[in-house]
Scaffold this active site. Structure first.
Site, PDB file in Angstrom:
ATOM      1  N   GLU A   1    -107.874  14.285  10.458  1.00  0.00           N
ATOM      2  CA  GLU A   1    -108.302  14.457   9.077  1.00  0.00           C
ATOM      3  C   GLU A   1    -107.843  13.202   8.332  1.00  0.00           C
ATOM      4  OE1 GLU A   1    -106.735  17.910   7.059  1.00  0.00           O
ATOM      5  OE2 GLU A   1    -107.800  17.357   5.227  1.00  0.00           O
TER       6      GLU A   1
ATOM      7  N   ARG B   1     -97.395  20.206  20.590  1.00  0.00           N
ATOM      8  CA  ARG B   1     -97.349  18.990  19.798  1.00  0.00           C
ATOM      9  C   ARG B   1     -96.060  18.227  20.076  1.00  0.00           C
ATOM     10  NH1 ARG B   1     -98.158  19.336  14.416  1.00  0.00           N
ATOM     11  NH2 ARG B   1     -96.437  18.001  13.838  1.00  0.00           N
TER      12      ARG B   1
ATOM     13  N   LYS C   1     -98.336  14.499   8.190  1.00  0.00           N
ATOM     14  CA  LYS C   1     -98.871  13.532   7.220  1.00  0.00           C
ATOM     15  C   LYS C   1     -98.476  13.914   5.804  1.00  0.00           C
ATOM     16  CE  LYS C   1    -103.009  13.382   9.617  1.00  0.00           C
ATOM     17  NZ  LYS C   1    -104.105  14.219   9.277  1.00  0.00           N
TER      18      LYS C   1
END
Ligand code: ATP
Ligand code: MG
Length: 591
Positions: free
Chosen positions: A68, A294, A304
């Site tokens: 994104e 992850r 982020k």
């Protein structure tokens, strides 16, 4: 050289053999390693291998990396990039780059550009054009209409609070929305009017009609479209309704012919919805979602949103601050693409979440730079040494190897003169036991040069040491001194010919091992390390460093690995970032 060529060709042969054999053997030889090493397949490689054997997608392997564009990529994304692009390379497939751009308010083309640059820098190239989920907004709209027509989606007009009350909890089922049985015509009419901008944000949403009693909250009539009167960085003002991530992702995968849609474990619970949408829509291809753990690194954050907070609050100088775990930050710090790829290879791909020690990342760059960075001398905290018995105007141009093991790197010229600088830490007036460096009356070797003895300490009126008077032994250049042992070797530079530089030393950004972890009443921002940057602006480097170029790496002997900063350096004014120390300093922290 000959041996090197031979080694390279052996590795190439092994690589080709592995390419041919690995699918059958279920093992492969890592392509990163210069030596042959056998590594078993991880679970995703096994899935792909089985799919290829079963001819599930007609022998195709097509992955994608779907960021994104709401921030810069971080080291966690590097793991996903290496995995998705790596699998495509390994199995002769393709990997797309697709921006998952369904949140116009948070996204920006600055992020789009930085993400493309980071992927290329890591050494990967996406297949064909860059894709955007927003390219599919027309098609997604049509899919939504199809669901409405099939009685599988409805416009819900509950307020957000009411919707929350209807949702139920993990232990209680939800309640059907009173709007659930709206007629197809009414739903279609409202959806068209939503698209036409007749309603304010939040007035209505489109929901998939699945099962409000499902134990999986994601299946309780999830929202698939919402109203957002916001300009989009790709589609401008064309839309005022935007599809939700879950409605966008799988369909975009299907439209791009993706076979294996790899994401992180938090999407495991979304998989039934992913599969439901693919099954209930007339899509051209049926991809499968596979989840992996992850990457979490200690002493930092990999989100982020949190990294943006550090930037917005001026805790760091920007997304590419060398302390940031962003790809652009660690690049500026001095990490190389190969070190990051090796690190991602070393941590492996599993389904269990864990935290990786930052020391592992550091050891990946240390290994790379140990082999590949030329050596140089730079005095970080200079102390002047006057060599009283060396003629004031004389210069000797000493030749020192750029690398102790790699002769092919050549030599550099290091001038020796009457005055030199050594590091303050290499002299002690009252040395502790076993101190091997310079002391009053003691001797030490200047690296690649002569043995000197300290005869006198010069102090200012405050008692601060400002210089040392030393004498050199002219018989010790390239030779052991006669009749005595000199153990210490220290780095130095000529006072007359050195270059002034700035050196920046970094420490971890957080004082807490898991800053974003579960700390009651405390925010990750409470754990910022106030001393994560030290600027040394009076460092003295050997003259060969005047030719250093942006992003060039060096080992400053006895100090660590340093890289020329890409933003702050000018031609005659270099700034070096300390990339990593010579040894694992993290081990010390944990003691
Ligand atoms: P962030 O929370 O940092 O914004 P994200 O998952 O929202 O991360 P995306 O831009 O959606 O960021 O991620 C793109 C891809 O990278 C996704 O497939 C995501 O699963 C993967 N990814 C993100 N963070 C990590 C991580 N720490 N380790 C491995 N893969 C990750
Ligand atoms: Mg995300």
């Amino acid at each position: 050289m000959g041996l090197q060529c031979l080694l390279v060709s052996i590795t190439v042969c092994v690589g080709v053999l592995a390419q041919a054999e690995r699918i059958n053997l279920g093992i492969y030889f890592t392509s990163m390693s210069t030596e042959e090493s056998i590594k078993p397949f991880h679970f995703i490689q096994n899935i792909i291998k089985a799919d290829l054997e079963a001819n599930k997608y007609g022998g195709r392997v097509h992955t994608r990396f779907p960021p994104e564009p709401n921030g810069y990529l971080h080291i966690g994304h590097a793991k996903s990039i290496c995995l998705n692009f790596g699998l495509a390379e390994e199995f002769g497939g393709h990997c797309n780059l697709r921006f998952d751009d369904t949140n116009p308010e948070k996204e920006d083309t600055e992020y789009v550009e930085s993400i493309k640059e980071d992927i290329r820098w890591l050494g990967f190239q996406w297949h064909g054009e860059v894709h955007y989920a927003s390219d599919y907004f027309d098609q997604l709209y049509q899919y939504a209409v199809d669901l409405i027509n099939a009685g599988k989606a409805y416009i819900c007009s509950l307020t957000p609070e009411e919707a929350r009350e209807h949702r139920g909890t993990l232990t209680e089922p939800g309640k059907n929305s009173p709007y659930r049985e709206r007629l197809v015509e009414e739903n279609l009419d409202l959806f068209i009017r939503m698209r036409n901008g007749e309603f304010p944000d939040g007035a209505h949403v489109l929901r998939a009609k699945i099962d409000m009693a499902s134990p999986n909250m994601n299946m309780r009539d999830p929202i698939i479209y919402r109203i957002r009167h916001a300009e989009h960085h790709q589609t401008g003002n064309k839309w005022c309704i935007y599809p939700m991530y879950d409605f966008t992702h799988g369909q975009s995968d299907a439209l791009e012919g993706i076979t294996h849609s790899i994401c992180t474990l938090e999407f495991e619970d979304h998989r039934p919805l992913y599969d439901w949408l693919i099954a209930n829509l007339d899509v051209p291809n049926k991809p499968q979602q596979i989840e992996f753990a992850r990457l979490n690194l200690n002493y930092t954050v990999t989100s982020k949103r949190k990294l943006k907070q550090l930037v917005d609050n001026d805790i760091v100088s920007g997304w590419d601050d060398p302390r940031m775990p962003t790809i652009s930050g660690i690049r500026r710090r001095g990490y190389t693409p190969v070190s990051i790829r090796n690190f991602c290879d070393a941590i492996g791909v599993t389904k269990s979440n864990g935290v990786v020690d930052y020391g592992m990342l550091e050891s990946a760059i240390r290994d790379d730079l140990d082999q590949n960075a030329p050596r140089a001398m730079c005095v970080l905290n200079p102390l002047k040494v006057i060599i009283t018995n060396y003629p004031a105007e004389e210069v000797e141009y000493l030749e020192l190897a750029r690398h102790p093991k790699t002769e092919a790197m050549g030599k550099r010229v290091v001038p020796f003169t009457h005055e030199v600088y050594i590091d303050k830490a290499d002299f002690e007036e009252s040395p502790p036991p076993k101190f091997k460096r310079l002391t009053v009356g003691g001797e030490v070797r200047l690296r690649g040069s002569y043995v000197i003895r300290c005869d006198e300490v010069i102090k200012d009126s405050d008692g601060e040491i400002i210089a040392l008077h030393c004498s050199y032994d002219a018989e010790t250049l390239g030779k052991k001194p006669e009749g005595r042992k000199v153990k210490g070797v220290i780095h130095w530079v000529s006072a007359k010919y050195c270059v002034n530089t700035e050196v920046r030393l970094y420490d971890r950004l957080f004082t807490e091992e898991n800053p974003a972890g579960n700390h009651p009443d405390r925010d990750f921002m409470d754990f910022i390390n106030p001393d994560s940057l030290i600027i040394l602006d009076d460092c003295k480097a050997e003259p060969s460093l005047a030719q250093a170029t942006i992003e060039q790496h060096f080992q400053f002997e006895r100090e660590g690995y340093f890289t020329v900063d890409s933003k702050l350096s000018c031609k005659d004014d270099l700034v070096f970032n300390k990339t990593v120390g010579l040894r694992d300093s993290w081990a010390k922290i944990k003691e």
